[in-house]
Design a protein around this motif. Structure first.
Motif, PDB file in Angstrom:
ATOM      1  N   LEU A  48     -24.197  16.745  12.660  1.00  0.00           N
ATOM      2  CA  LEU A  48     -22.945  17.466  12.838  1.00  0.00           C
ATOM      3  C   LEU A  48     -22.412  17.248  14.255  1.00  0.00           C
ATOM      4  O   LEU A  48     -21.205  17.073  14.459  1.00  0.00           O
ATOM      5  N   ALA A  49     -23.349  17.242  15.215  1.00  0.00           N
ATOM      6  CA  ALA A  49     -22.931  17.024  16.600  1.00  0.00           C
ATOM      7  C   ALA A  49     -22.237  15.673  16.739  1.00  0.00           C
ATOM      8  O   ALA A  49     -21.173  15.565  17.354  1.00  0.00           O
ATOM      9  N   VAL A  50     -22.823  14.645  16.115  1.00  0.00           N
ATOM     10  CA  VAL A  50     -22.227  13.303  16.195  1.00  0.00           C
ATOM     11  C   VAL A  50     -20.840  13.312  15.556  1.00  0.00           C
ATOM     12  O   VAL A  50     -19.875  12.788  16.119  1.00  0.00           O
ATOM     13  N   ASN A  51     -20.758  13.968  14.406  1.00  0.00           N
ATOM     14  CA  ASN A  51     -19.486  14.000  13.699  1.00  0.00           C
ATOM     15  C   ASN A  51     -18.406  14.736  14.505  1.00  0.00           C
ATOM     16  O   ASN A  51     -17.280  14.249  14.647  1.00  0.00           O
ATOM     17  N   LEU A  52     -18.768  15.916  15.052  1.00  0.00           N
ATOM     18  CA  LEU A  52     -17.789  16.677  15.835  1.00  0.00           C
ATOM     19  C   LEU A  52     -17.371  15.902  17.080  1.00  0.00           C
ATOM     20  O   LEU A  52     -16.214  15.893  17.476  1.00  0.00           O
ATOM     21  N   LYS A  53     -18.356  15.259  17.698  1.00  0.00           N
ATOM     22  CA  LYS A  53     -18.059  14.516  18.920  1.00  0.00           C
ATOM     23  C   LYS A  53     -17.096  13.361  18.625  1.00  0.00           C
ATOM     24  O   LYS A  53     -16.149  13.103  19.375  1.00  0.00           O
ATOM     25  N   ILE A  93     -36.389   8.186  20.350  1.00  0.00           N
ATOM     26  CA  ILE A  93     -35.576   6.967  20.406  1.00  0.00           C
ATOM     27  C   ILE A  93     -34.318   7.095  19.550  1.00  0.00           C
ATOM     28  O   ILE A  93     -33.233   6.637  19.926  1.00  0.00           O
ATOM     29  N   GLU A  94     -34.464   7.776  18.406  1.00  0.00           N
ATOM     30  CA  GLU A  94     -33.296   7.927  17.539  1.00  0.00           C
ATOM     31  C   GLU A  94     -32.241   8.811  18.196  1.00  0.00           C
ATOM     32  O   GLU A  94     -31.045   8.494  18.174  1.00  0.00           O
ATOM     33  N   ILE A  95     -32.695   9.943  18.763  1.00  0.00           N
ATOM     34  CA  ILE A  95     -31.738  10.871  19.387  1.00  0.00           C
ATOM     35  C   ILE A  95     -31.024  10.183  20.555  1.00  0.00           C
ATOM     36  O   ILE A  95     -29.794  10.256  20.680  1.00  0.00           O
ATOM     37  N   THR A  96     -31.798   9.486  21.383  1.00  0.00           N
ATOM     38  CA  THR A  96     -31.177   8.785  22.507  1.00  0.00           C
ATOM     39  C   THR A  96     -30.144   7.795  22.005  1.00  0.00           C
ATOM     40  O   THR A  96     -29.019   7.718  22.512  1.00  0.00           O
ATOM     41  N   GLN A  97     -30.560   7.038  21.001  1.00  0.00           N
ATOM     42  CA  GLN A  97     -29.672   6.019  20.451  1.00  0.00           C
ATOM     43  C   GLN A  97     -28.346   6.617  19.981  1.00  0.00           C
ATOM     44  O   GLN A  97     -27.271   6.147  20.336  1.00  0.00           O
ATOM     45  N   LEU A  98     -28.449   7.697  19.184  1.00  0.00           N
ATOM     46  CA  LEU A  98     -27.238   8.279  18.609  1.00  0.00           C
ATOM     47  C   LEU A  98     -26.370   8.941  19.675  1.00  0.00           C
ATOM     48  O   LEU A  98     -25.154   8.777  19.690  1.00  0.00           O
ATOM     49  N   LEU A  99     -27.022   9.701  20.571  1.00  0.00           N
ATOM     50  CA  LEU A  99     -26.226  10.407  21.577  1.00  0.00           C
ATOM     51  C   LEU A  99     -25.596   9.433  22.560  1.00  0.00           C
ATOM     52  O   LEU A  99     -24.446   9.593  22.955  1.00  0.00           O
ATOM     53  N   CYS A 102     -22.403   7.817  20.964  1.00  0.00           N
ATOM     54  CA  CYS A 102     -21.132   8.524  20.754  1.00  0.00           C
ATOM     55  C   CYS A 102     -20.779   9.458  21.900  1.00  0.00           C
ATOM     56  O   CYS A 102     -19.621   9.814  22.061  1.00  0.00           O
ATOM     57  N   ALA A 103     -21.773   9.881  22.688  1.00  0.00           N
ATOM     58  CA  ALA A 103     -21.475  10.895  23.704  1.00  0.00           C
ATOM     59  C   ALA A 103     -21.840  10.410  25.097  1.00  0.00           C
ATOM     60  O   ALA A 103     -22.383  11.155  25.908  1.00  0.00           O
ATOM     61  N   THR A 104     -21.541   9.153  25.383  1.00  0.00           N
ATOM     62  CA  THR A 104     -21.908   8.593  26.687  1.00  0.00           C
ATOM     63  C   THR A 104     -21.311   9.387  27.840  1.00  0.00           C
ATOM     64  O   THR A 104     -21.946   9.560  28.883  1.00  0.00           O
ATOM     65  N   ASP A 105     -20.096   9.900  27.641  1.00  0.00           N
ATOM     66  CA  ASP A 105     -19.415  10.590  28.738  1.00  0.00           C
ATOM     67  C   ASP A 105     -20.045  11.950  29.047  1.00  0.00           C
ATOM     68  O   ASP A 105     -19.838  12.494  30.113  1.00  0.00           O
ATOM     69  N   ASP A 106     -20.814  12.527  28.084  1.00  0.00           N
ATOM     70  CA  ASP A 106     -21.421  13.833  28.327  1.00  0.00           C
ATOM     71  C   ASP A 106     -22.789  13.748  28.980  1.00  0.00           C
ATOM     72  O   ASP A 106     -23.334  14.753  29.424  1.00  0.00           O
ATOM     73  N   PRO A 108     -25.115  12.419  31.940  1.00  0.00           N
ATOM     74  CA  PRO A 108     -25.072  11.793  33.257  1.00  0.00           C
ATOM     75  C   PRO A 108     -26.024  10.604  33.335  1.00  0.00           C
ATOM     76  O   PRO A 108     -27.143  10.662  32.828  1.00  0.00           O
ATOM     77  N   ARG A 109     -25.609   9.546  33.939  1.00  0.00           N
ATOM     78  CA  ARG A 109     -26.377   8.316  34.157  1.00  0.00           C
ATOM     79  C   ARG A 109     -26.958   7.766  32.853  1.00  0.00           C
ATOM     80  O   ARG A 109     -28.148   7.503  32.730  1.00  0.00           O
ATOM     81  N   ALA A 110     -26.076   7.601  31.881  1.00  0.00           N
ATOM     82  CA  ALA A 110     -26.498   7.198  30.549  1.00  0.00           C
ATOM     83  C   ALA A 110     -27.194   5.843  30.540  1.00  0.00           C
ATOM     84  O   ALA A 110     -28.181   5.654  29.835  1.00  0.00           O
ATOM     85  N   ASP A 111     -26.697   4.924  31.357  1.00  0.00           N
ATOM     86  CA  ASP A 111     -27.273   3.581  31.349  1.00  0.00           C
ATOM     87  C   ASP A 111     -28.720   3.587  31.782  1.00  0.00           C
ATOM     88  O   ASP A 111     -29.571   2.937  31.158  1.00  0.00           O
ATOM     89  N   GLU A 112     -28.991   4.351  32.869  1.00  0.00           N
ATOM     90  CA  GLU A 112     -30.372   4.384  33.349  1.00  0.00           C
ATOM     91  C   GLU A 112     -31.287   5.055  32.339  1.00  0.00           C
ATOM     92  O   GLU A 112     -32.446   4.661  32.185  1.00  0.00           O
TER      93      GLU A 112
END
Lengths: 186, 210
Positions: A48-53, A93-99, A102-106, A108-112
């Motif tokens: 649901l979080a992914v969908n709302l985002k 790994i799945e949660i990191t992948q999904l978040l 879709c929610a890179t802007d939320d 901080p320091r997503a790339d690292e």
């Protein structure tokens, strides 16, 4: 099992979001979600979080463990230990992948964070491979590995079961071969 | 394969194609009695009959029934690739041996030798197990690691059952990779539909008819 099926299971995990709309509780078979009040954090399933985002209806609050400090510590612990260490989430790994998708802007320091998670994954897979090798060489019939996650098991599942099958055949040749062949000829 | 798996030591697995292929391997046999009229099997002599002591290579499935006990029609010797010399090579370093050349069904065929009361059968079977254990790491690393490199050389050295294992490992890796790069969430045409040529033929016929 397909990795996307593992991802499906992971989507039942709960994450915190801050919605920007107000709505009553949603009643679902798997449990009630909400009520949603704009600006107040609420726990919802990952799907649901992914969908709302995706519809720009909320801001995702990254899980406690999804910070550089925690993950760096985790990586160090994983490197120092001979065994598998417990991961902060069984579906890390799945949660990191999904978040991160879709929610890179939320976050901080997503790339690292992405790099760190991948490093931890690689460390654990290398560990898994060497334990599988030790297991095969030692001719044991069972082994116990703690704290493996579903996705990790899933990548070696078919290979490992086929390999063990093969070894079992070679072993049963060795143990019962002579006697069984005699009885066939009687 | 597993669904119809029969005890391998009895040497029969009716539904397994690989099992059937493995039982075609030739093994050296010596005739204990003279057989009349079968001389054409031995192409080195013009003799119409097979005499006592003739050495012939027979397929495993045939030798199995001609070799019933010690007084059987033929007595069986260990095939060359399973003898002491090759066993020593395999013991020295199993991971560099070209198993496919020693026999495309090296493990399966070797296991079937347990049907015959060969003097060194225990050593043969032990070698098979140790060979697999020694080669396992390389198969695993090869199948799970290298995604963009040419693995033909390595695959060529594997026996048929090892190749199936290798393919299984690669499947696991590829599935994970396609999930990680978010390929698997895209909908795509089923390969069955893509490969179905019937529909295209119908279209082609109609085009040429018009």
């Amino acid at each position: 099992m397909d990795p996307s099926e593992v991802e499906f299971l992971a989507e039942k995990e709960h994450v915190k979001i801050v919605p920007n709309f107000t709505q009553d509780t949603i009643y679902l078979i798997s449990g009630d979600i909400g009520p949603f009040v704009a600006g107040l954090p609420v726990c919802v399933p990952l799907w649901l979080a992914v969908n709302l985002k995706q519809r720009q209806k909320c801001r995702v609050v990254p899980p406690d463990w999804m910070t550089l400090e925690v993950l760096q510590e985790k990586k160090q612990a994983e490197m120092d230990s001979r065994f598998f260490t417990e991961m902060p989430s069984p579906f890390y790994i799945e949660i990191t992948q999904l978040l991160l998708q879709c929610a890179t802007d939320d976050i901080p320091r997503a790339d690292e964070i992405r790099t760190l998670i991948k490093d931890i994954w690689d460390l654990r897979i290398a560990k898994l491979r060497s334990s599988v090798d030790v297991f095969i060489k030692s001719e044991e019939s069972h082994a116990k590995l703690n704290f493996l996650t579903l996705m990790e098991i899933n990548t070696v599942r078919e290979f490992l079961t086929k390999g063990l099958d093969h070894m079992h055949q070679l072993k049963s040749n060795l143990n019962g071969g002579g006697m069984a062949s005699n009885s066939q000829f009687l | 394969m597993a669904a119809y798996s029969v005890d391998l030591s009895t040497g029969n697995n009716y539904f397994d194609l690989n099992d059937i292929l493995a039982s075609q391997e030739k093994i050296p046999c010596i005739f204990n009695i003279a057989v009349e009229g079968l001389g054409y099997l031995d192409q080195s002599t013009p003799d119409p009959d097979i005499g006592v002591g003739t050495k012939l290579e027979l397929p495993l499935w045939l030798a199995k029934y001609l070799h019933r006990d010690a007084r059987g029609i033929v007595s069986v010797e260990t095939p060359k690739t399973y003898r002491e010399g090759y066993r020593q090579i395999l013991a020295a370093d199993p991971s560099v041996v070209d198993l496919h050349r020693l026999g495309p069904h090296f493990y399966l065929g070797g296991g079937k030798l347990a049907l015959f009361n060969l003097p060194d059968i225990q050593d043969v079977l032990k070698t098979l197990l140790q060979t697999f254990q020694g080669r396992f790491r390389r198969i695993m690393d090869g199948s799970q690691n290298a995604l963009h490199t040419d693995l033909t050389n390595q695959i060529n050295m594997l026996d048929e059952s090892e190749r199936r294992l290798f393919a299984a490992g690669q499947r696991g890796l590829l599935e994970f990779q396609s999930w990680e790069s978010r390929e698997s969430e895209k909908l795509s045409t089923s390969s069955v539909v893509l490969n179905q040529r019937k529909r295209k033929w119908v279209g082609a016929c109609r085009d040429s008819g018009d």
